[in-house]
Design an enzyme around this catalytic site. Structure first.
Site, mmCIF file in Angstrom:
data_model
loop_
_atom_site.group_PDB
_atom_site.id
_atom_site.type_symbol
_atom_site.label_atom_id
_atom_site.label_comp_id
_atom_site.label_asym_id
_atom_site.label_seq_id
_atom_site.Cartn_x
_atom_site.Cartn_y
_atom_site.Cartn_z
ATOM 1 C CG ASP A 501 -2.009 0.936 1.243
ATOM 2 O OD1 ASP A 501 -2.028 1.794 0.342
ATOM 3 O OD2 ASP A 501 -2.866 0.866 2.138
ATOM 4 C CG ASP A 565 -9.407 3.074 1.601
ATOM 5 O OD1 ASP A 565 -8.617 3.009 0.639
ATOM 6 O OD2 ASP A 565 -9.045 2.976 2.786
HETATM 7 C C1 GLA Z 1 -5.383 2.251 2.958
HETATM 8 C C2 GLA Z 1 -5.904 1.118 2.085
HETATM 9 C C3 GLA Z 1 -6.894 0.294 2.871
HETATM 10 C C4 GLA Z 1 -6.221 -0.265 4.118
HETATM 11 C C5 GLA Z 1 -5.628 0.877 4.944
HETATM 12 C C6 GLA Z 1 -4.755 0.358 6.080
HETATM 13 O O1 GLA Z 1 -6.379 3.160 3.287
HETATM 14 O O2 GLA Z 1 -6.484 1.637 0.926
HETATM 15 O O3 GLA Z 1 -7.407 -0.754 2.081
HETATM 16 O O4 GLA Z 1 -5.247 -1.174 3.734
HETATM 17 O O5 GLA Z 1 -4.812 1.729 4.150
HETATM 18 O O6 GLA Z 1 -4.210 1.386 6.848
#
Ligand code: GLA
Length: 749
Positions: A501, A565
């Site tokens: 990520d 998200d």
């Molecule tokens: C980001 C990602 C999420 C999750 C969070 C974890 O927002 O897009 O899917 O993995 O980080 O902190």
């Protein structure tokens, strides 16, 4: 940074009105003092700024309900203070029904804050960077700080100064989402009516909806509790009674319903003294997937990819009564099948295509299925399916919660439909690496190797999460400059999947990253993973920047997030899911798959506080249908150990899952796209087509869909995949789709 921009864009999508819908207190206050204008900001940290007499005339003006990155502080992370001087009139008290407690609402604050009124601390949420207990973000939490009306920090009929000390770890920062205001709490504000903690209980012939009430006031609160059924706009009264919520108590109200009821249950609690109301509405769940047959059925996808020489593990997913025995003829050299568990293990020494015949037998019969193992032509040849901890547990994930989900995956029977990966998202990392730089787990994960051993023993696989930056999005340690060390740890721990990520890599990459800048960190981890010689599915997460679908394959990705998200709302589902035509057009088994984010079904919450998905049952059918047409990775985002009958039914339809897992992996085309209706068509490996019809309207729609209108010849046979029923079709098909509902057909004519 662009990365940060994406991050605060993501964070801004949650709206306060949604929160109100779910009956949080403070949404219904009538007498309130709005504190929208006059806020000031200064970056940095100085305790003198808490003092009311401090001269902030040189500070910059700032809007409270919008992250500061959009207001001249692009890319800023760290401490900042907001201040506001406001007059507090005693007329606010006079006009209020109850005059006991004053609530100061500040919206949400990214990430943590300590708030002062006239120099006195009145509340804190999350933990600042310098907190001895360690930093903790609470960027999604509403700030409601409540004081008794006679609190010495309140200056009635005089000026007051609010000073908010805040700490932003990364991405968006500052006050956001919600207009700050001050109001007296009324009786209704002490009542919480929660229809989301308990799912509808579905039993043969009947159904129960449990509504959870709490009264946090020190006296009983009375109100009229009304239940109505909304059937296509027609309201049918169901029950009406006087409820007394005892002082400082919690109360479960059960609503018995007949299982033949369809529509929306509307519930209202009208507080007796003021008439102020709390309301909730929920669509009654309906079951579409037929019960599992006792005869054996193999649900495993037709193809599986691995690397020669890498440890191999594959579970033959099959349903039917137990005990069951498994067989596989023509298994390549190096592999062995455990005939009682259905787990194939070993390692294939040579590259090649291996055609295997799987067999499963129980007291009701025997069934076989052709299965192809591709060694050396890529992994994840169909979209990965499993569970991920983020949408339910957020940063509160632990070894125990992961094991509970794995156990539920097995015991519920979902694993027998092909759900395999158990993925830990952010929140497993220790605050510091070991002295030699090796990554260490935090005390919620005592032994990662033991955990993977446990999962592998069940036939499941283990996934993990990291960032190419120094910190993950949750503020934990990332892999920056430790990539090979981390990949080696993953190998040692027995990890099968990595979600990688971007997060704080935004502070490493240049301000306006080029395509090469976007790719760079992903190449580094690709090579590190390749060096381990383990089959680790590589899941890129950078929210779609630089059109990742165009180059995700080049940097070694198997799947790549194409969006910000997801949340459990129709807006979020619609904006993400129905925008995937282009990203998904690159999908394919030898290329990789776009990931529109994890499933928001069942009990979710992104914390240790879970609630039923706010998507209606119809919206959840749309979610699974669309994700299957898109060949999206399917990662269940709920607490598996609390899975209700509806969610299990939703996730165990093999004919629907087969659309997602179709070995051709061809993208769908949107052949109809108007305000009310969308139709998506996907070619399948057996020459047939999957057709998804989506009602985009917030009300029931009757549709007469002509095959010719969507570019299809008049077919002979079509099959309703959710109901698993075949039919002969004429020129068109007549549909009755509930609000935001859908149908999924396979057309072979
Ligand atoms: C980001 C990602 C999420 C999750 C969070 C974890 O927002 O897009 O899917 O993995 O980080 O902190």
């Amino acid at each position: 940074m662009f990365g940060s921009a994406i991050k605060y864009f993501i964070k801004m999508k949650i709206s306060l009105s949604v929160a109100c819908l779910f009956l949080l207190p403070f949404c219904l206050q009538s007498q309130s003092l709005i504190l929208k204008d006059g806020w000031k900001i200064k970056t940095g940290d100085d305790m003198a700024w808490a003092r009311p007499e401090y001269d902030d005339s040189g500070w910059k003006a700032i809007q409270p309900a919008r992250v500061f990155e959009t207001q001249g502080f692009e890319g800023y992370d760290g401490y900042a203070w907001y201040r506001l001087k406001f007059f507090l009139p005693s007329s606010l008290k006079e006009k209020s029904h109850l005059k006991e407690s004053l609530n100061i609402f500040l919206g949400k604050i990214d990430d943590a804050d300590i708030t002062y009124l006239n120099g006195v601390e009145i509340g804190r949420t999350g933990r600042l960077d310098n907190d001895p207990k360690g930093y903790e973000t609470e960027w999604q939490k509403d700030r409601n700080y409540t004081l008794p009306a006679n609190h010495p920090a309140l200056h009635w009929d005089a000026d007051n100064v609010l000073a908010v000390r805040m700490d932003d770890a990364n991405g968006g920062g500052g006050m956001w989402n919600g207009t700050p205001q001050v109001a007296f709490l009324d009786l209704i504000d002490y009542v919480r009516m929660d229809a989301l903690t308990h799912a509808f209980e579905l039993l043969p012939g009947r159904m129960t909806k449990t509504v959870l009430f709490s009264n946090t006031y020190n006296k009983p609160i009375k109100g009229i509790f009304t239940v109505e059924i909304n059937q296509n706009g027609g309201i049918i009264p169901y029950s009406r009674e006087l409820l007394t919520l005892e002082a400082s108590s919690v109360f479960e109200k059960k609503i018995p319903l007949s299982d033949s009821l369809h529509g929306i249950v509307q519930i209202t609690f009208a507080e007796q003294e003021t008439g102020k109301q709390l309301r909730a509405a929920q669509e009654i769940p309906y079951i579409l997937t037929p019960p599992e047959a006792p005869a054996p059925k193999i649900n495993t996808p037709e193809v599986y990819g691995c690397r020669p020489g890498a440890p191999f593990q594959f579970y033959i997913a099959a349903t039917g009564t137990t005990p069951m025995t498994y067989d596989a003829s023509n298994l390549p050299m190096g592999l062995t099948l455990d005939k009682t568990t259905g787990i194939i293990t070993g390692s294939i020494p040579e590259e090649g295509t291996y055609r295997v015949l799987l067999k499963v037998k129980n007291a009701r019969g025997e069934v076989s299925k052709n299965f192809r193992i591709e060694a050396g032509r890529g992994i994840a040849l169909t979209p990965p399916m499993g569970w991920n901890s983020w949408n339910c547990w957020g940063l509160s994930v632990s070894d125990a919660k992961v094991r509970a989900s794995a156990n539920a995956m097995v015991q519920s029977g979902l694993m027998r439909h092909g759900w395999t990966y158990i993925n830990i998202d952010d929140g497993w990392e220790a605050p510091e690496r070991a002295a030699d730089g090796t990554m260490v787990t935090n005390d919620k994960f005592p032994d990662m190797k033991d955990l993977s051993g446990y999962l592998h023993g069940l036939g499941l696989k283990l996934g993990i999460y990291s960032s190419p930056g120094p910190r993950t999005c949750g503020g934990f340690l990332g892999s920056y400059q430790h990539e090979q060390q981390d990949a080696d740890s993953y190998k040692d721990w027995g990890i099968d999947y990595l979600k990688y990520d971007w997060c704080s890599y935004g502070s490493i990459a240049p301000q306006n990253p080029s395509l090469d800048d976007y790719k760079k960190p992903y190449f580094v981890m690709r090579d590190a993973l390749a060096n381990t010689g383990r089959d680790i599915v590589y899941s890129l997460c950078q929210y779609g920047m630089g059109n990742v679908w165009e180059w995700g394959h080049e940097v070694g990705g198997n799947v790549w997030r194409t969006t910000g998200d997801i949340e459990d709302t129709w807006e979020s589902l619609k904006n993400i899911g129905f925008a995937q035509e282009t990203p998904a057009s690159f999908n394919g088994p030898w290329y990789g798959f776009g990931d529109p984010d994890m499933l928001v079904v069942g009990m979710v919450g992104w914390s240790d506080q879970l609630h039923q998905s706010r998507l209606t049952p119809s919206e959840q059918y749309t979610h699974i249908t669309l994700w299957s047409l898109l060949s999206a990775p399917l990662m269940i985002g709920c607490d598996m150990s609390k899975m209700d009958a509806f969610t299990y039914n939703l996730l165990s339809n093999d004919e629907v899952i087969a659309i997602d897992q179709d070995p051709l992996g061809k993208p769908p085309k949107r052949v109809k796209n108007d305000e009310n209706l969308q139709v998506w068509v996907k070619p399948l490996s057996d020459g047939s087509q999957a057709v998804g019809v989506f009602n985009m309207k917030a009300e029931l729609q009757e549709i007469d869909l002509k095959w010719s209108d969507i570019g299809l010849k008049t077919p002979q046979i079509y099959r309703d995949l959710w109901r698993q029923k075949g039919k002969i079709a004429g020129q068109s098909i007549k549909l009755r789709l509930p609000a935001h509902g859908c149908a999924l057909y396979k057309i072979s004519g």
